[in-house]
Structures are given as C-alpha cells and as structure tokens.
Design a protein around this motif. Structure first.
Motif, PDB file in Angstrom:
ATOM      1  N   MET A   1       0.851  -1.330   0.020  1.00 54.31           N
ATOM      2  CA  MET A   1      -0.029  -0.040  -0.118  1.00 54.31           C
ATOM      3  C   MET A   1       0.928   1.239  -0.011  1.00 54.31           C
ATOM      4  N   MET A   2       1.845   1.229   0.570  1.00 57.52           N
ATOM      5  CA  MET A   2       3.087   2.277   0.792  1.00 57.52           C
ATOM      6  C   MET A   2       3.487   2.655  -0.780  1.00 57.52           C
ATOM      7  N   ARG A   3       3.917   1.638  -1.415  1.00 56.52           N
ATOM      8  CA  ARG A   3       4.395   1.530  -2.469  1.00 56.52           C
ATOM      9  C   ARG A   3       3.349   2.141  -3.697  1.00 56.52           C
ATOM     10  N   LEU A   4       2.263   1.538  -3.295  1.00 57.03           N
ATOM     11  CA  LEU A   4       1.216   2.219  -4.309  1.00 57.03           C
ATOM     12  C   LEU A   4       0.711   3.801  -3.996  1.00 57.03           C
ATOM     13  N   GLY A   5       0.797   3.825  -2.926  1.00 55.82           N
ATOM     14  CA  GLY A   5       0.610   5.302  -2.635  1.00 55.82           C
ATOM     15  C   GLY A   5       1.481   6.424  -3.311  1.00 55.82           C
ATOM     16  N   LYS A   6       2.808   6.019  -2.917  1.00 59.25           N
ATOM     17  CA  LYS A   6       4.041   6.642  -3.481  1.00 59.25           C
ATOM     18  C   LYS A   6       3.910   6.757  -4.880  1.00 59.25           C
ATOM     19  N   ALA A   7       3.586   5.799  -5.712  1.00 59.95           N
ATOM     20  CA  ALA A   7       3.587   5.541  -7.211  1.00 59.95           C
ATOM     21  C   ALA A   7       2.432   6.659  -7.540  1.00 59.95           C
ATOM     22  N   LEU A   8       1.436   6.775  -7.044  1.00 56.20           N
ATOM     23  CA  LEU A   8       0.440   7.683  -7.040  1.00 56.20           C
ATOM     24  C   LEU A   8       0.668   9.275  -7.028  1.00 56.20           C
ATOM     25  N   ALA A   9       1.156   9.454  -5.749  1.00 54.95           N
ATOM     26  CA  ALA A   9       1.524  10.543  -5.320  1.00 54.95           C
ATOM     27  C   ALA A   9       2.590  11.280  -6.175  1.00 54.95           C
ATOM     28  N   PHE A  10       3.597  10.645  -6.554  1.00 53.64           N
ATOM     29  CA  PHE A  10       4.884  11.286  -7.447  1.00 53.64           C
ATOM     30  C   PHE A  10       4.509  10.677  -9.012  1.00 53.64           C
ATOM     31  N   ASN A  11       3.267  10.300  -9.431  1.00 52.87           N
ATOM     32  CA  ASN A  11       3.198  10.226 -10.720  1.00 52.87           C
ATOM     33  C   ASN A  11       3.363  11.633 -11.543  1.00 52.87           C
ATOM     34  N   PRO A  12       4.311  11.935 -12.699  1.00 51.22           N
ATOM     35  CA  PRO A  12       4.343  13.096 -13.121  1.00 51.22           C
ATOM     36  C   PRO A  12       2.995  13.672 -13.898  1.00 51.22           C
ATOM     37  N   ILE A  13       2.131  12.663 -14.137  1.00 57.33           N
ATOM     38  CA  ILE A  13       0.867  13.206 -14.850  1.00 57.33           C
ATOM     39  C   ILE A  13       0.252  13.707 -13.999  1.00 57.33           C
ATOM     40  N   LEU A  14       0.047  13.169 -12.857  1.00 56.16           N
ATOM     41  CA  LEU A  14      -0.924  13.706 -11.778  1.00 56.16           C
ATOM     42  C   LEU A  14      -0.366  14.671 -10.919  1.00 56.16           C
ATOM     43  N   LEU A  15       1.107  14.993 -10.932  1.00 56.88           N
ATOM     44  CA  LEU A  15       1.837  16.113 -10.212  1.00 56.88           C
ATOM     45  C   LEU A  15       1.369  17.304 -11.196  1.00 56.88           C
ATOM     46  N   GLY A  16       1.306  17.310 -12.576  1.00 54.58           N
ATOM     47  CA  GLY A  16       0.870  18.155 -13.467  1.00 54.58           C
ATOM     48  C   GLY A  16      -0.555  18.738 -13.431  1.00 54.58           C
ATOM     49  N   ILE A  17      -1.692  17.583 -13.013  1.00 59.50           N
ATOM     50  CA  ILE A  17      -2.695  17.888 -12.676  1.00 59.50           C
ATOM     51  C   ILE A  17      -2.782  18.809 -11.283  1.00 59.50           C
ATOM     52  N   TYR A  18      -2.058  18.264 -10.292  1.00 63.96           N
ATOM     53  CA  TYR A  18      -2.198  19.030  -8.949  1.00 63.96           C
ATOM     54  C   TYR A  18      -1.715  20.088  -9.121  1.00 63.96           C
ATOM     55  N   ALA A  19      -0.753  20.395  -9.798  1.00 63.62           N
ATOM     56  CA  ALA A  19       0.053  21.772  -9.913  1.00 63.62           C
ATOM     57  C   ALA A  19      -1.126  22.632 -10.761  1.00 63.62           C
ATOM     58  N   GLY A  20      -1.552  22.395 -11.599  1.00 64.71           N
ATOM     59  CA  GLY A  20      -2.580  23.147 -12.589  1.00 64.71           C
ATOM     60  C   GLY A  20      -4.007  23.339 -11.607  1.00 64.71           C
ATOM     61  N   ALA A  21      -4.350  22.408 -10.928  1.00 67.58           N
ATOM     62  CA  ALA A  21      -5.524  22.684 -10.312  1.00 67.58           C
ATOM     63  C   ALA A  21      -5.191  23.637  -9.022  1.00 67.58           C
ATOM     64  N   LEU A  22      -3.931  23.565  -8.566  1.00 68.80           N
ATOM     65  CA  LEU A  22      -3.636  24.626  -7.457  1.00 68.80           C
ATOM     66  C   LEU A  22      -3.679  25.878  -7.959  1.00 68.80           C
TER      67      LEU A  22
END
Length: 313
Positions: A161-182
């Motif tokens: 679960m830690m590995r999955l959470g880390k993979a999702l938290a630092f996925n570059p595509i998702l980081l672009g979404i987080y940054a754009g939404a913020l």
C-alpha cells in the motif's frame, strides 16, 4: 459520405502516421533503444504534465462535478475489466492473478501517447478540460482496483500500500494535474518568458508522444504468440468499451463534447501500463504485451469508426 470519411482521415491518418514514422525509425535503426527510453521519459515526465498544467490554468473548469461523465466512463471500463477476467479464467484457463492482468489491459487506455494527441485533434480546446479531468482519475482508479485484486489473494501488506501510494503521489501526470488545479484555484497564470517556455514544452507533447509510441511498438511487438487472449483484449478495448460508454452517455445528461471525449477515451488502444503491471507480478506478460501492439494497429480503423459514429470530422 466521401467528405465525412475524408474529414475523419484528416484526424486519424496524421496521428497514426506519426506512430508509423516512429516504428519505422526504430525498425531500421535510425533511433536507438536508449533514445526510445529517453523520449518516452521526456513525454511522460515533462512535456505532457506541462501541457496538462497549461490547459487547466487557462481553461474554464466545470462548477459542479460531472458525475454522469465519470459513471459513464468507469462503468464501461469495469464492465470490460470483468469480462476479460472471466474469459481469462474460463476460456483460457489462466490463474486469478493473470486474469486480473487481462482485465486491466482491457479496461485501461493509452491516454498519454494516443489519447491526448488524438482527442485534442478531434475536439480542440473544447475537449481539453474533459480529457484532462478524466486522465486525472483514470490511472489512480484503474491501478488501485488492479492492485487490490492482485494482492487480495495473498493478503495486503503495508509495503504494498505504501508503494502504491508513493507511485500515485509522485506520478508526473498527476503532479501536472495537482499543480494546474492549485494554480487555477489560487489564480496564478504564467505570462512573459515562463508562458513562452510552457507553450514550447506543451507543443512538443503531441509529436513526441506519437513518435515515442511508434518506437516502443518495435520493442514490444507480438511477444510470446499469446494471440487469442490479446485479440479478445483488443476487441473489448476498442469495440465493447466505447460501445458501453456511448450507450451510457445517452442515459446521463452531459454536453456533446464531453460525451464524445468519454467515448474516444474509451476507444483508445490498450496502454503500456498493463505490460508494466504484468512485469511486476510476473504473470500475463505475453498477452498484455501483444495487446498493446495489436490494439494500437487495429485502432487506426476502429477510432475512425467511432469518429464517424460521433459525427466528428
């Protein structure tokens, strides 16, 4: 009718033509394996995240959650996920973990390397917001579901679960979404030199993604000869999934562009994440690898079909 097919070909042929250029370049040795990895990393880790950031900061987001949009897409995705799992176990005699890999390959789409270029070409800026909103939750939802099913037979571990959470938290595509939404919420928008740099990086996303996909197809090929399961996965991904979503978009109220984006998103070929997940667990590698190549090749025809059904041209 001829004009309609001509209009559709203007959308489809340049997109898959670029994929073919990449494939031929790798086939004749014009581009090396090392360059293939580097270009894919550039697209996934930098160019597409910047494109997503740019789109989210410059577009008008919906005021309310488009629940019908989410339901229409993911109901279709998990429908084919379930069919592929049952078929793997009962038709092909595969174990539970390999059946999950088949289901994941049938239910998750190649969003970055094909979906982004093709859908933006079909719908332009009007399709950007629904496209990137769906990308924002597509991978997390599908990856979490697949991981839960894969790990369920052996019991869940904290490390998993830690590995999955880390993979999702630092996925570059998702980081672009987080940054754009913020940035959208705070009201920050790039101007001057930063904006020009963002525009240049985002403009590189489409051609580089398509060339990168072509380069990767030479590597994956039709490995292992597991053709019957990969053919079924491709059929579910290219025909059944978009058909189910198309039917559901007529049930739930949503703008025509949003409905079209959901259907085209579902009509994208099987993504490389299925192969990567299969490699991690050591099951279903041949079927998932073949499904990537086979569904991508067939998508030239099936995507044109769905564009015709949607009246895009």
């Amino acid at each position: 009718m001829l004009n309609t097919f001509a209009d559709i070909s203007v959308i489809v042929l340049p997109v898959f033509g670029m994929v073919l250029v990449g494939y031929i370049s790798a086939r004749i040795g014009l581009v090396s394996e090392r360059a293939t990895d580097g270009l894919a990393e550039f697209v996934f880790s930098l160019s597409v995240p910047v494109l997503i950031f740019k789109t989210l900061t410059e577009s008008k987001l919906p005021e309310a959650q488009p629940w019908g949009y989410w339901i229409a897409y993911f109901a279709g995705a998990f429908f084919v996920f379930a069919i592929a799992m049952v078929a793997a176990e009962r038709l092909f005699g595969r174990g539970r973990q390999e059946a999950v890999i088949h289901g994941f390959a049938a239910g998750q789409a190649n969003t970055v390397f094909v979906g982004v270029p093709l859908i933006l070409k079909a719908y332009g800026e009007a399709g950007a917001v629904p496209l990137f909103l769906l990308i924002a939750i597509h991978l997390p939802v599908m990856l979490v579901a697949a991981t839960v099913l894969l790990e369920g037979s052996h019991g869940f571990s904290r490390a998993t679960m830690m590995r999955l959470g880390k993979a999702l938290a630092f996925n570059p595509i998702l980081l672009g979404i987080y940054a754009g939404a913020l940035a959208k919420v705070v009201g920050i928008q790039a101007v001057g030199v930063p904006k020009q740099m963002i525009d240049l990086l985002s403009a590189a996303a489409t051609p580089c993604a398509l060339i990168s996909l072509g380069l990767s197809l030479k590597r994956y090929g039709m490995a292992g000869g597991d053709l019957l399961p990969s053919a079924l996965i491709s059929f579910l991904k290219l025909i059944v999934h978009p058909a189910a979503v198309f039917a559901l978009t007529m049930v739930f109220s949503m703008p025509p562009v949003w409905a079209g984006v959901a259907v085209l998103f579902a009509a994208m070929p099987s993504g490389v994440n299925g192969y990567l997940l299969a490699q991690r667990y050591g099951v279903g590698v041949a079927a998932s690898t073949s499904a990537v190549s086979l569904s991508t090749g067939l998508a030239v025809v099936t995507v044109a079909f769905w564009l015709y059904i949607l009246g895009v041209g």
